[in-house]
Design a protein around this motif. Structure first.
Motif, PDB file in Angstrom:
ATOM      1  N   SER A 117       0.739  -1.110   0.004  1.00  0.00           N
ATOM      2  CA  SER A 117       0.014   0.055  -0.078  1.00  0.00           C
ATOM      3  C   SER A 117       0.896   1.059   0.015  1.00  0.00           C
ATOM      4  CB  SER A 117      -1.013  -0.014   1.380  1.00  0.00           C
ATOM      5  OG  SER A 117      -1.626   1.282   1.362  1.00  0.00           O
ATOM      6  N   ASN A 118       0.621   2.199  -0.835  1.00  0.00           N
ATOM      7  CA  ASN A 118       1.270   3.595  -1.022  1.00  0.00           C
ATOM      8  C   ASN A 118       1.036   4.285   0.304  1.00  0.00           C
ATOM      9  OD1 ASN A 118       2.480   2.889  -3.423  1.00  0.00           O
ATOM     10  ND2 ASN A 118       0.810   3.706  -4.732  1.00  0.00           N
ATOM     11  N   PHE A 119      -0.375   4.049   0.673  1.00  0.00           N
ATOM     12  CA  PHE A 119      -0.595   4.855   1.896  1.00  0.00           C
ATOM     13  C   PHE A 119       0.274   4.567   3.344  1.00  0.00           C
ATOM     14  CE2 PHE A 119      -3.027   4.902   5.996  1.00  0.00           C
ATOM     15  CZ  PHE A 119      -3.378   6.165   6.133  1.00  0.00           C
ATOM     16  N   ALA A 120       0.433   3.284   3.306  1.00  0.00           N
ATOM     17  CA  ALA A 120       1.467   2.777   4.412  1.00  0.00           C
ATOM     18  C   ALA A 120       2.790   3.500   4.564  1.00  0.00           C
ATOM     19  CB  ALA A 120       1.586   1.316   4.338  1.00  0.00           C
ATOM     20  N   GLY A 121       3.388   3.768   2.985  1.00  0.00           N
ATOM     21  CA  GLY A 121       4.793   4.321   2.880  1.00  0.00           C
ATOM     22  C   GLY A 121       4.606   5.849   3.562  1.00  0.00           C
ATOM     23  N   TYR A 122       3.480   6.490   3.075  1.00  0.00           N
ATOM     24  CA  TYR A 122       3.336   7.920   2.992  1.00  0.00           C
ATOM     25  C   TYR A 122       2.887   8.003   4.633  1.00  0.00           C
ATOM     26  CZ  TYR A 122       2.768   8.109  -2.085  1.00  0.00           C
ATOM     27  OH  TYR A 122       2.803   7.887  -3.399  1.00  0.00           O
ATOM     28  N   LEU A 123       2.367   7.444   5.252  1.00  0.00           N
ATOM     29  CA  LEU A 123       2.022   7.410   6.740  1.00  0.00           C
ATOM     30  C   LEU A 123       3.100   7.342   7.634  1.00  0.00           C
ATOM     31  CD1 LEU A 123       0.071   7.428   9.241  1.00  0.00           C
ATOM     32  CD2 LEU A 123       0.219   4.753   9.107  1.00  0.00           C
TER      33      LEU A 123
END
Length: 469
Positions: A117-123
């Motif tokens: 998930s890209n969201f996981a990295g951004y978080l």
């Protein structure tokens, strides 16, 4: 003192130049630049980890913390760091195991890959950016307080900060993480030497430990007991602080990366034990300096106390060495954390190696400029501000631990970490309450996170076991 300053600074800057030269390699890849070849031995690993962990806030913040809040400061930091060492042994093994399978370019990139998930990295990157920028600014603020008090009207505050960041950017651009690690080693040795010389001197000027404790017990007895004269060291504060510090290797990327780039697990274990010893050796003399301040400068401002205790009350060579030591300590933390932010951004990028390295170097420069701006707005409560940084980044620890422990981590941990991070930020902005009844928000959040994370992990493990059978 000018002559001694020139002498010590010349040695220090020459050491940095040599470290940059030794670290430089022509046509190196971004992995070599960012991860130092992932072949760091136990000695260099322990020195760079310790120097990044104990910096300007330790040198200046902890003595002032002892002077203001008393012996509970030892429990706050000494015990917490000891427990963190034991946690390092387990986490280092799990992290390196997962990184060997998934690959490692940074914590954000690893978490992105593990969760798919890209969201996981951004978080992960967002939590690091939001809380590391103020933490780096704390270091610059601390050295500015000291140097401005020591040399009034010599240079404006921003000039000291700009000089420091300029030096950091120069040798980081030349040598990458390896140069930063060498500078950390230099700084760690300087820090330990200087703080023990000053601590011993302050203890002697206090009339010895017993005499100083007797004077403090008479003038301000609250300093010798918990929760301290201002009531800071409550059980909730100490427990929440301990959790935040234990989770530093998980949630602060400059430390996580240092665990991965060690050459093997045996080196990680040796490094962890050495960090524990270093922690005790560094914190002990800060208590002596704080005790001296409680006896001689109980009502002084932070700047006045630090300039007197660390500079004007010391012999000229020691005072000059203290200036260099503080500058080195601040420089070490600044470069470690700003470089870590660049590493985290790089781990989320795609494209050619040359393009990625260029973007990484530009981002490090931009982060440095942001830090310079932030440093002008920071308060003098260095240790408490550092604690906020530790607590803030630890809100995403469930997501990181899930990625490290499980082959296919449950995405509900991402939601849990996101909600905790957002709520903690809202409390700092004053948009939600930071206290509920008799419970502090950070303590309450840790209780909720612990219970929910445990439930999610246990249920996920049971589900995986059932699928395997």
């Amino acid at each position: 003192m000018t002559g001694w300053l020139i002498f010590f600074f010349s040695i220090f800057l020459a050491s940095l130049a040599y470290a940059s030269y030794k670290s430089y390699r022509k046509n190196r890849s971004s992995d070599e630049f960012i991860l130092a070849g992932s072949n760091i031995g136990a000695i260099l690993g322990f020195l760079t980890f310790s120097a990044a962990l104990f910096s300007a806030f330790t040198f200046m913040g902890m003595p002032d913390f002892f002077r203001t809040h008393g012996v509970g400061a030892w429990i706050f930091l000494g015990l917490s760091d000891a427990l963190m060492v034991f946690f390092l042994l387990w986490f280092g093994y799990q992290l390196r195991k997962r990184a060997s399978i998934r690959g490692y370019k940074g914590v954000a990139g690893l978490i992105k890959t593990c969760y798919g998930s890209n969201f996981a990295g951004y978080l992960i990157f967002a939590s690091a950016f939001i809380f590391l920028i103020p933490y780096v600014a704390i270091q610059i603020r601390g050295i500015s307080i000291f140097l401005n008090a020591a040399f009034p009207n010599f240079l404006p505050d921003w000039s000291w900060s700009a000089i420091m960041v300029g030096i950091m950017l120069a040798y980081a651009a030349i040598g990458g993480l390896k140069a930063i690690m060498y500078s950390d080693a230099i700084q760690g040795i300087i820090l330990l030497t200087v703080i023990w010389i000053i601590g011993a001197t302050c203890l002697q000027m206090s009339g010895g430990l017993q005499n100083a404790m007797e004077q403090v017990a008479i003038t301000n007895p609250g300093l010798t007991t918990l929760p301290g004269p201002k009531g800071l060291f409550s059980s909730q504060f100490l427990i929440a602080s301990t959790i935040a510090i234990i989770l530093i290797p998980v949630s602060q990327p400059q430390f996580t990366t240092r665990l991965v780039v060690m050459k093997d697990l045996k080196a990680v274990h040796k490094m962890a034990y050495a960090v524990g010893i270093f922690a005790i050796l560094v914190i002990l003399p800060t208590a002596s300096i704080g005790l001296y301040g409680a006896v001689k400068y109980p009502d002084a401002t932070t700047a006045d106390f630090l300039s007197q205790a660390l500079l004007f009350d010391q012999a000229v060579p020691v005072a000059a060495l203290a200036v260099v030591g503080l500058f080195a300590a601040c420089l070490s933390t600044t470069n470690a954390q700003i470089f870590a932010l660049g590493t985290e951004l790089r781990s989320l990028l795609s494209g050619s190696d040359r393009t990625v390295m260029l973007i990484t170097k530009i981002s490090v420069f931009i982060f440095s400029m942001i830090v310079l701006v932030f440093s002008t707005f920071m308060s003098d409560e260095l240790v408490l501000l550092a604690r906020v940084s530790f607590t803030g980044t630890s809100m995403v620890a469930p997501a990181i631990l899930g990625a490290v422990i499980f082959k296919n981590p449950p995405k509900s941990l991402l939601l849990l970490s996101s909600l905790a991070l957002v709520y903690f930020i809202l409390s700092l902005l004053g948009l939600v309450s930071s206290k509920y009844g008799n419970m502090n928000l950070d303590f309450l959040l840790y209780c909720i996170l612990f219970v929910l994370t445990l439930i999610i992990m246990v249920s996920h493990q049971m589900k995986e076991n059932k699928n395997e059978t």
